[in-house]
Design a protein around this motif. Structure first.
Motif, PDB file in Angstrom:
ATOM      1  N   LEU A 220       0.860  -1.179   0.000  1.00  0.00           N
ATOM      2  CA  LEU A 220       0.000   0.000   0.000  1.00  0.00           C
ATOM      3  C   LEU A 220       0.898   1.231   0.000  1.00  0.00           C
ATOM      4  N   ILE A 221       0.642   2.136  -0.946  1.00  0.00           N
ATOM      5  CA  ILE A 221       1.375   3.397  -1.047  1.00  0.00           C
ATOM      6  C   ILE A 221       0.353   4.498  -0.801  1.00  0.00           C
ATOM      7  N   ILE A 222       0.400   5.108   0.365  1.00  0.00           N
ATOM      8  CA  ILE A 222      -0.661   6.023   0.772  1.00  0.00           C
ATOM      9  C   ILE A 222      -0.112   7.436   0.963  1.00  0.00           C
ATOM     10  N   HIS A 223      -0.896   8.417   0.527  1.00  0.00           N
ATOM     11  CA  HIS A 223      -0.476   9.812   0.687  1.00  0.00           C
ATOM     12  C   HIS A 223      -0.345  10.120   2.180  1.00  0.00           C
ATOM     13  N   LYS A 224       0.767  10.674   2.549  1.00  0.00           N
ATOM     14  CA  LYS A 224       1.060  10.975   3.947  1.00  0.00           C
ATOM     15  C   LYS A 224       0.056  11.977   4.512  1.00  0.00           C
ATOM     16  N   GLY A 225      -0.432  11.700   5.724  1.00  0.00           N
ATOM     17  CA  GLY A 225      -1.307  12.640   6.404  1.00  0.00           C
ATOM     18  C   GLY A 225      -2.790  12.416   6.218  1.00  0.00           C
ATOM     19  N   LEU A 226      -3.190  11.397   5.458  1.00  0.00           N
ATOM     20  CA  LEU A 226      -4.621  11.139   5.292  1.00  0.00           C
ATOM     21  C   LEU A 226      -5.225  10.628   6.599  1.00  0.00           C
ATOM     22  N   GLU A 227      -6.532  10.843   6.756  1.00  0.00           N
ATOM     23  CA  GLU A 227      -7.210  10.413   7.985  1.00  0.00           C
ATOM     24  C   GLU A 227      -7.518   8.913   7.999  1.00  0.00           C
ATOM     25  N   ILE A 228      -7.243   8.233   6.901  1.00  0.00           N
ATOM     26  CA  ILE A 228      -7.493   6.794   6.833  1.00  0.00           C
ATOM     27  C   ILE A 228      -6.565   6.066   7.801  1.00  0.00           C
ATOM     28  N   LYS A 229      -7.114   5.070   8.495  1.00  0.00           N
ATOM     29  CA  LYS A 229      -6.292   4.190   9.328  1.00  0.00           C
ATOM     30  C   LYS A 229      -6.159   2.859   8.591  1.00  0.00           C
ATOM     31  N   GLY A 235       2.044  -9.175   5.949  1.00  0.00           N
ATOM     32  CA  GLY A 235       2.808  -9.411   4.726  1.00  0.00           C
ATOM     33  C   GLY A 235       2.620  -8.339   3.672  1.00  0.00           C
ATOM     34  N   VAL A 236       1.751  -7.341   3.937  1.00  0.00           N
ATOM     35  CA  VAL A 236       1.580  -6.218   3.013  1.00  0.00           C
ATOM     36  C   VAL A 236       2.482  -5.067   3.473  1.00  0.00           C
ATOM     37  N   ARG A 237       3.359  -4.612   2.602  1.00  0.00           N
ATOM     38  CA  ARG A 237       4.264  -3.513   2.939  1.00  0.00           C
ATOM     39  C   ARG A 237       3.514  -2.176   2.859  1.00  0.00           C
ATOM     40  N   LEU A 238       3.868  -1.257   3.743  1.00  0.00           N
ATOM     41  CA  LEU A 238       3.194   0.031   3.813  1.00  0.00           C
ATOM     42  C   LEU A 238       4.203   1.157   3.574  1.00  0.00           C
ATOM     43  N   PHE A 239       3.897   2.010   2.580  1.00  0.00           N
ATOM     44  CA  PHE A 239       4.764   3.143   2.248  1.00  0.00           C
ATOM     45  C   PHE A 239       3.930   4.422   2.263  1.00  0.00           C
ATOM     46  N   GLU A 240       4.586   5.548   2.561  1.00  0.00           N
ATOM     47  CA  GLU A 240       3.936   6.845   2.482  1.00  0.00           C
ATOM     48  C   GLU A 240       4.617   7.695   1.417  1.00  0.00           C
ATOM     49  N   TYR A 241       3.834   8.572   0.797  1.00  0.00           N
ATOM     50  CA  TYR A 241       4.408   9.498  -0.180  1.00  0.00           C
ATOM     51  C   TYR A 241       3.771  10.871  -0.004  1.00  0.00           C
ATOM     52  N   SER A 242       4.441  11.880  -0.453  1.00  0.00           N
ATOM     53  CA  SER A 242       3.892  13.235  -0.511  1.00  0.00           C
ATOM     54  C   SER A 242       4.811  14.048  -1.401  1.00  0.00           C
ATOM     55  N   LEU A 243       4.531  15.337  -1.500  1.00  0.00           N
ATOM     56  CA  LEU A 243       5.352  16.182  -2.354  1.00  0.00           C
ATOM     57  C   LEU A 243       6.768  16.331  -1.805  1.00  0.00           C
ATOM     58  N   ASP A 244       6.872  16.464  -0.481  1.00  0.00           N
ATOM     59  CA  ASP A 244       8.195  16.815   0.066  1.00  0.00           C
ATOM     60  C   ASP A 244       8.663  15.960   1.245  1.00  0.00           C
ATOM     61  N   GLU A 245       7.917  14.915   1.591  1.00  0.00           N
ATOM     62  CA  GLU A 245       8.389  14.024   2.646  1.00  0.00           C
ATOM     63  C   GLU A 245       7.722  12.666   2.510  1.00  0.00           C
ATOM     64  N   GLY A 246       8.232  11.686   3.263  1.00  0.00           N
ATOM     65  CA  GLY A 246       7.711  10.331   3.175  1.00  0.00           C
ATOM     66  C   GLY A 246       8.698   9.411   2.487  1.00  0.00           C
ATOM     67  N   ASP A 247       8.355   8.130   2.374  1.00  0.00           N
ATOM     68  CA  ASP A 247       9.237   7.156   1.727  1.00  0.00           C
ATOM     69  C   ASP A 247       9.534   7.564   0.291  1.00  0.00           C
ATOM     70  N   PHE A 248       8.512   8.037  -0.401  1.00  0.00           N
ATOM     71  CA  PHE A 248       8.665   8.531  -1.777  1.00  0.00           C
ATOM     72  C   PHE A 248       8.293  10.015  -1.798  1.00  0.00           C
ATOM     73  N   HIS A 249       9.145  10.871  -2.321  1.00  0.00           N
ATOM     74  CA  HIS A 249       8.831  12.296  -2.436  1.00  0.00           C
ATOM     75  C   HIS A 249       9.732  12.940  -3.482  1.00  0.00           C
ATOM     76  N   ALA A 250       9.568  14.243  -3.655  1.00  0.00           N
ATOM     77  CA  ALA A 250      10.352  14.981  -4.654  1.00  0.00           C
ATOM     78  C   ALA A 250      11.304  15.950  -3.967  1.00  0.00           C
ATOM     79  N   GLU A 251      12.425  16.177  -4.611  1.00  0.00           N
ATOM     80  CA  GLU A 251      13.367  17.212  -4.190  1.00  0.00           C
ATOM     81  C   GLU A 251      13.846  17.970  -5.422  1.00  0.00           C
ATOM     82  N   ASN A 252      14.379  19.160  -5.188  1.00  0.00           N
ATOM     83  CA  ASN A 252      14.946  19.981  -6.273  1.00  0.00           C
ATOM     84  C   ASN A 252      13.944  20.217  -7.402  1.00  0.00           C
TER      85      ASN A 252
END
Length: 459
Positions: A220-229, A235-252
Motif C-alpha cells: 500500500l502506497i498512501i499519501h502521507k497525512g490522510l485520515e485513513i487508518k 505481509g503487506v508492505r506500507l509506504f507513504e508518499y507526498s510532495l516533500d516528505e515520506g518514503d517517496f517524495h520529490a526534491e529539487n
C-alpha cells in the motif's frame, strides 16, 4: 460466472468511461459485445465503429440473440441504472449472470496482479501515468482507466503477455470493495459521494476496508497525512508518499519556462532529473505515486524517466486546447472542491500575473448541497467565475439546491456571473479571455469544440 465460460457480454449503461473500457476488452477477446445506453456520444460512436452493437432505448427486443443465451452471456450494469430498467428486469427475471462493472474488475484482479489507484481525486491521472510507465517498460501491463489516455487514444491497454493490470479503483457505491489488489495507491480521502455514504466517518471506513483487501506480499502506497487508518493484512508492505516528505517524495523541483523537473526520492533507488511530459504542477505528486508503484514492481530508473517524459496526459484532465501568449484554454474534470483548488493553484503557478477565468458546471445536486460553501471558497481563488446550472447525472432535483448556493458565497474580489449552459458559447463569443478553464464532470465539455473555435477566431 467465470470469464472463460462466456461468449457474449451485454452492457446496460455502455457509454460510461469505465464501462466502455471493459466493453473494449471483451471486443478484443472476440466476443459478441452489445448493450444499451441512454444517449449517443463520441464514445458510443467509437464503440460501434469497433464492433459493439448498441441501441438507445429501453427495448428487450433490441437485445441480440447471442445475448439472450443464459448459459454463455454475462450481463454487466452500472449502478447508475435504475432497478426498474426494462432490460435489467428482463435479465433478472430470467436468472442471467448479472454483475456490476466492479465485480468484473475484481475477477481480473484475481486473475492478474492488480495495481489499483484509489482516492477522491487524482486517481485517473495517477493510474493512467502508472499504466503508461508500465506499458512502455519491460514489464508491460493491461489497464482499465477512468479517462482517455492521450498516449493511446483509449481508456484501456491490453497485453497478451503481462501479468499486471492497472485499475482505477472507484469508491462510488463502494465499488472498490470488489477488488483484490496486489498493490494500491491511495491519493486522497476528502469526503465525497455522501449520498451513498451519509457521513465522513462512513466514507473513511470504506477506505479502511479497502486497504484490508490488498493481497499478502503486495504493498500500500498512501499519501502521507490522510485520515485513513490502514488495516493491511500481514505481509503487506506500507509506504507513504507526498510532495516533500515520506518514503517517496520529490526534491529539487524546478518549474521554469513551461518545463517541470524534479528528483524522485525513493527507498529503492533515487532517480534524478525526472521531466514531466505534461508539465502541470499537480502531476509532480501524481508522478511520485505512479513511479513508486511502477518501481516497486520492477521498473528501472531509465524506464521511469522515459515514461514520465513521454506521458501526454488524459482527456479533460488539465487538457490544453490553446496555449500561447495571447490565449490559454483548457478543460479540467475537477468537480470536487479540493480538485478545483488544485486546478486554480496550478494555473496560478503556470500563469502568474495573468487573469484566470473559470466556467464551472456543478455536478450532482447532492454534491452541491453537501459542499456549496467549499465550492465557493475554491472558486474564489480565480479572478473570474462563470457558473452554469447543475448537471444532474443520475439524480432528481433537490428543492432549494441550485448553483446560486455557490454563487452567493463566492468572495468579494472575484468577478462572478450566473448563466444558462446553453448560453456559454455565445458568452465566450462576446468576451475576450486571457486564461480560461472549463471545469466540471458534466456535459459542458461537449461545447469545447465551439468554445475553442470562438477563441481561435480572436487570435
Amino acid at each position: 460466472m467465470e470469464l472463460k465460460n462466456i461468449s457474449a457480454v451485454y452492457f446496460i449503461g455502455a457509454g460510461g468511461i469505465g464501462m466502455s473500457a471493459l466493453a473494449r476488452y471483451f471486443i478484443h477477446k472476440g466476443m459478441v459485445v452489445a448493450g444499451y445506453d441512454k444517449t449517443t456520444s463520441p464514445l458510443t460512436a467509437l464503440l460501434e465503429k469497433e464492433g459493439m452493437l448498441l441501441h438507445y432505448e429501453e427495448n428487450v427486443d433490441e437485445i441480440p440473440h447471442a445475448c439472450k443465451k443464459k448459459a454463455s452471456c454475462l450481463v454487466i450494469y452500472t449502478p447508475a441504472i435504475p432497478a426498474e430498467h426494462k432490460e435489467l428486469a428482463y435479465f433478472r427475471q430470467n436468472a442471467f449472470a448479472i454483475e456490476k462493472r466492479a465485480q468484473v474488475l475484481g475477477s481480473l484482479t484475481m486473475a492478474h496482479k492488480g495495481l489499483c489507484v484509489a482516492g477522491t481525486h487524482g486517481k485517473t491521472s495517477t493510474s493512467t501515468m502508472c499504466a503508461h510507465i508500465m506499458h512502455q517498460s519491460h514489464l508491460d501491463c493491461n489497464a482499465f482507466l477512468g479517462g482517455i489516455s492521450k498516449n493511446y487514444g483509449t481508456n484501456y491497454i491490453l497485453s497478451q503477455n503481462s501479468d499486471y493490470v492497472v485499475i482505477e479503483a472507484d469508491e462510488f457505491d463502494r465499488s472498490f470493495h470488489w477488488l483484490r489488489p496486489w498493490m494500491s495507491v491511495i491519493t486522497s480521502a476528502d469526503p465525497d459521494h455522501l449520498d451513498i455514504y451519509g457521513t465522513k466517518e462512513a466514507y473513511l471506513e470504506s477506505f479502511r476496508h479497502y486497504t484490508s483487501l490488498i493481497q499478502p506480499g503486495g504493498a500500500l502506497i498512501i499519501h502521507k497525512g490522510l485520515e485513513i487508518k490502514p488495516d493491511v493484512a500481514e505481509g503487506v508492505r506500507l509506504f507513504e508518499y507526498s510532495l516533500d516528505e515520506g518514503d517517496f517524495h520529490a526534491e529539487n523541483i524546478c518549474i521554469d519556462n513551461g518545463k517541470i523537473k524534479f528528483d524522485f526520492i525513493s527507498p529503492i533507488e533515487c532517480v534524478r532529473d525526472v521531466e514531466l511530459g505534461q508539465p502541470v504542477p499537480v502531476n509532480i505528486l501524481n508522478g511520485i505515486a505512479a513511479m513508486a508503484m511502477a518501481q516497486l514492481n520492477g521498473c528501472n530508473a531509465e524506464e521511469l524517466k522515459y515514461g514520465m517524459k513521454t506521458y501526454k496526459g488524459v482527456d479533460r484532465r488539465f487538457d490544453f486546447k490553446i496555449n500561447n501568449q495571447r490565449h490559454v484554454l483548457l478543460s479540467d474534470y475537477a468537480h470536487h472542491p479540493k480538485e478545483i483548488t488544485q486546478s486554480a493553484t496550478s494555473l496560478r503557478q503556470l500563469y502568474a500575473g495573468r487573469k484566470i477565468t473559470a466556467i464551472f458546471q456543478p455536478h450532482l445536486f447532492t454534491r452541491t448541497r453537501d459542499f456549496y460553501t467549499d465550492f465557493a471558497e475554491a472558486l474564489s481563488l480565480f479572478d473570474e467565475v462563470i457558473l452554469t446550472d447543475i448537471y444532474p447525472a443520475r439524480e432528481l432535483p433537490i428543492p432549494g439546491v441550485t448553483s446560486r448556493l455557490i454563487y452567493d458565497r463566492i468572495k468579494d474580489g472575484t468577478e462572478k456571473h450566473l448563466i444558462d449552459k446553453n448560453d456559454v458559447t455565445q458568452y465566450v463569443r462576446q468576451r475576450d479571455f486571457d486564461v480560461l478553464v472549463i471545469l466540471g464532470a458534466g456535459d459542458l465539455d461537449n461545447l469545447m469544440p465551439q468554445i475553442t473555435s470562438e477563441i481561435m477566431a480572436k487570435e
